[in-house]
Design an enzyme around this catalytic site. Structure first.
Site, PDB file in Angstrom:
ATOM      1  N   HIS A   1       1.218  -1.312   0.107  1.00 42.79           N
ATOM      2  CA  HIS A   1       0.521  -0.548   0.305  1.00 42.79           C
ATOM      3  C   HIS A   1       0.980   1.726  -0.220  1.00 42.79           C
ATOM      4  O   HIS A   1       1.970   0.881   0.739  1.00 42.79           O
ATOM      5  CB  HIS A   1      -1.355  -0.210   1.482  1.00 42.79           C
ATOM      6  CG  HIS A   1      -0.172   0.078   2.284  1.00 42.79           C
ATOM      7  ND1 HIS A   1       0.275   1.057   2.828  1.00 42.79           N
ATOM      8  CD2 HIS A   1       0.332  -1.179   3.469  1.00 42.79           C
ATOM      9  CE1 HIS A   1       0.842   0.901   4.567  1.00 42.79           C
ATOM     10  NE2 HIS A   1       0.783  -1.066   4.281  1.00 42.79           N
ATOM     11  N   ASN A   2       0.337   2.117  -1.337  1.00 44.59           N
ATOM     12  CA  ASN A   2       1.191   3.678  -1.129  1.00 44.59           C
ATOM     13  C   ASN A   2       2.088   3.471  -1.351  1.00 44.59           C
ATOM     14  O   ASN A   2       2.916   4.604  -1.104  1.00 44.59           O
ATOM     15  CB  ASN A   2       1.016   4.098   0.090  1.00 44.59           C
ATOM     16  CG  ASN A   2      -0.146   4.475   0.650  1.00 44.59           C
ATOM     17  OD1 ASN A   2      -1.041   3.549   1.329  1.00 44.59           O
ATOM     18  ND2 ASN A   2      -0.781   6.051   0.620  1.00 44.59           N
TER      19      ASN A   2
END
Length: 346
Positions: free
Chosen positions: A240-241
């Site tokens: 994620h991210n």
């Protein structure tokens, strides 16, 4: 389809050495050449095959120097490997492609489907999803609610694109690829681990290719971003991210932990691991099975864990092999020193 040496040379802006009317209808490796096939030679260690290959035409670099004549027709180009890629692309594009929506596909009434799109049996396009022109969706693909897929993109069987995620133009996603699954976010509590909702998305820009069974997780908030021209091999985990800069390539079984930022034009060999919340600069090359625990400077080449300059890693590897003998010698030296101390203290 059949092409002559003259047609191929014209397309590639190459120079013919041999019969310009020689024709080919298939491709073959130079060492496995057969009549009617076109091969290429770019790696010098394969040069000896040029004298024995049965291929009718061989693409070679203009600077190739031969010891004696060859039977095959040569087409000299600036870069034989790049020229082969152009021919393979042309060949692939010439294959007939299906269009239309298979009656066994499930398309939500609110989905927007572009022109000349193919959607195979048992594919599912959910509410509000958008599919661009000339996109090819193989059987069993799932495109979630309000997800967007651009023009001229190919999704192979069992690709899953979760809700709200974006895939750009001219992308290729191979079988089993998952875009937008939840990031690995949990908060420890007295009862165990509480799930942190992952409310972000994934953005995949244009001209990206992602290999089979590779996963790109949605952001906790904001977006996980794969910039244009990135090529990801099979079995890679992007957390994620994460943000991966344009034209970076990553070989199989690599992993990038959450919120890491990868620069442009990087090259990662197989099984490279990147720690979370770090920044890898532009034009960084990382050797196979390396671990990157901290920030790296642009232009660096690294190998090992923790990753260091490859020359240092090579010297360290030599020493590592000798550690058992060195440890034995050290023990013997320690014994001698202890004996000398006893004698001096008498």
């Amino acid at each position: 389809m059949e092409f002559s040496a003259k047609q191929i040379a014209t397309y590639l802006h190459g120079e013919i050495v041999g019969n310009e009317n020689e024709t080919v209808h298939t491709f073959a490796k130079i060492e496995e050449g057969v009549p009617g096939a076109i091969s290429f030679l770019s790696n010098p260690k394969y040069t000896h095959y040029i004298y024995t290959t049965q291929s009718s035409i061989v693409l070679v670099n203009k600077d190739l120097k031969l010891d004696h004549d060859v039977k095959t027709t040569l087409i000299k180009v600036d870069n034989a490997y790049e020229s082969l890629a152009q021919l393979l692309t042309l060949y692939e594009q010439s294959k007939p492609k299906k269009t239309g929506i298979d009656p066994l596909a499930s398309i939500a009434p609110t989905a927007k489907i572009g022109n000349n799109v193919y959607i195979g049996p048992f594919a599912c396009v959910e509410d509000g999803a958008e599919i661009g022109d000339n996109t090819y969706i193989h059987p069993h693909v799932t495109i979630g609610c309000h997800a967007k897929v651009g023009n001229n993109t190919t999704l192979y069987p069992h690709v899953t694109i979760y809700q709200d995620c974006h895939v750009g133009n001219n992308c290729i996603l191979h079988a089993g690829c998952v875009i937008g699954a939840d990031g690995f976010g949990f908060a420890p509590s007295s009862q165990g681990y509480d799930k942190i909702p992952q409310i972000g998305i994934v953005i995949i820009e244009d001209n990206v290719e992602i290999g089979a069974n590779t996963c790109v997780d949605r952001a906790t908030m904001g977006a996980t971003i794969i910039h244009q021209g990135v090529k990801l091999d099979n079995l890679i985990q992007i957390a994620h991210n994460v943000e991966i800069g344009s034209h970076t390539v990553m070989a199989s079984q690599g992993g990038v932990a959450g919120s890491a930022k990868i620069g442009e034009w990087c090259v990662f060999a197989g099984q490279v691991g990147i720690a979370g919340h770090i920044k890898v600069g532009d034009h960084v090359t990382i050797g196979a099975q390396s671990g990157i625990p901290g920030n790296t400077k642009s232009g660096s080449t690294l190998m090992g864990y923790p990753a260091v300059d490859p020359k240092i890693f090579a010297r360290s590897s030599v020493i590592f092999k000798k550690l058992p003998e060195m440890y034995t010698e050290l023990q013997n030296l320690q014994k001698e020193i202890d004996e000398l101390k006893k004698q001096l203290n008498k």
